[in-house]
Write an enzyme that holds these catalytic residues in place. Sequence first.
Site, mmCIF file in Angstrom:
data_model
loop_
_atom_site.group_PDB
_atom_site.id
_atom_site.type_symbol
_atom_site.label_atom_id
_atom_site.label_comp_id
_atom_site.label_asym_id
_atom_site.label_seq_id
_atom_site.Cartn_x
_atom_site.Cartn_y
_atom_site.Cartn_z
ATOM 1 N N GLY A 248 0.818 -1.212 0.000
ATOM 2 C CA GLY A 248 0.000 0.000 0.000
ATOM 3 C C GLY A 248 0.844 1.250 0.000
ATOM 4 C CE1 TYR B 291 3.998 -1.617 -7.458
ATOM 5 C CE2 TYR B 291 4.943 0.588 -7.381
ATOM 6 C CZ TYR B 291 5.043 -0.748 -7.726
ATOM 7 O OH TYR B 291 6.173 -1.214 -8.335
ATOM 8 N N GLY C 140 16.147 4.135 4.466
ATOM 9 C CA GLY C 140 17.415 4.813 4.671
ATOM 10 C C GLY C 140 18.161 4.405 5.922
#
Length: 261
Positions: free
Chosen positions: A78, A82, A197
Amino acid sequence: MEISGNVSRLSHSFKDFQPNGQAPISSTDKGITPGPDGVEWSPPRRLRKDEIPGIVNDFRLAARNAIEAGFDGVEIHGANGYLIEQFLKHQINDRTDEYSGSLENRCCFALEIVEAVTNEIGSNRVGIRLSSYTDTMESIDSNPDALGLYMANALNKFNIIYLHMIEPTLEGPEDETPHRLLPMRKAFKNTFIAAGGYTRSKGNRAIAENYADLVAFGRLFLASPDLPRRFELNAPLNQCKTFYSYDLVVGYTDYPFLEEA
């Protein structure tokens, strides 16, 4: 296994990738602004309300197929611009029916999918990935804190095994502690996974400070297929340099293991 549905408006060559060259589906018919390289993204087709149950059912069938193929569970995608996120975020979702407008309405599509998938294969086999803070392909929400928190609370109803959320950013000093996902972490009752990250030291710090139950690594794992071993030894990592390459030889399959390097 990740189930993501149609990439929808992220498809930039629908004549090649969509059945019979038809337009990709979305919550909207707004296309993506052409990028600096001049890529023309395919204009999507707005899903009709009566089509939405069929898309929800596609996710259900995908989950069933994954289990029958031998996977332990599925992660509903989710995030990252997309299809599901195109319903969640107000800058894209310009519908005028009950799947748009208020925060609750924009979350309906995602929650209907979660319900269908958990009913099909069991909540102990289902997780979901969300990225309320990211802006992938113009997927922006004016209040990402509220969106993330609403979904974290709403997902408790289905007792899914984990919620996997992406940080807004982790740029900064190695000893800096993230904080934006903390309300979602506190709201969600089961395993909470943070991503985006992270380095070895930031991941360890997040776990030590109870910011997350688990930390997910994507690009670092692709570049260093033996990432757990390298983290254990605090060894150097391979440089991430060939993602999304069209080269069939140089790319995902030629990153060396530590012993080879």
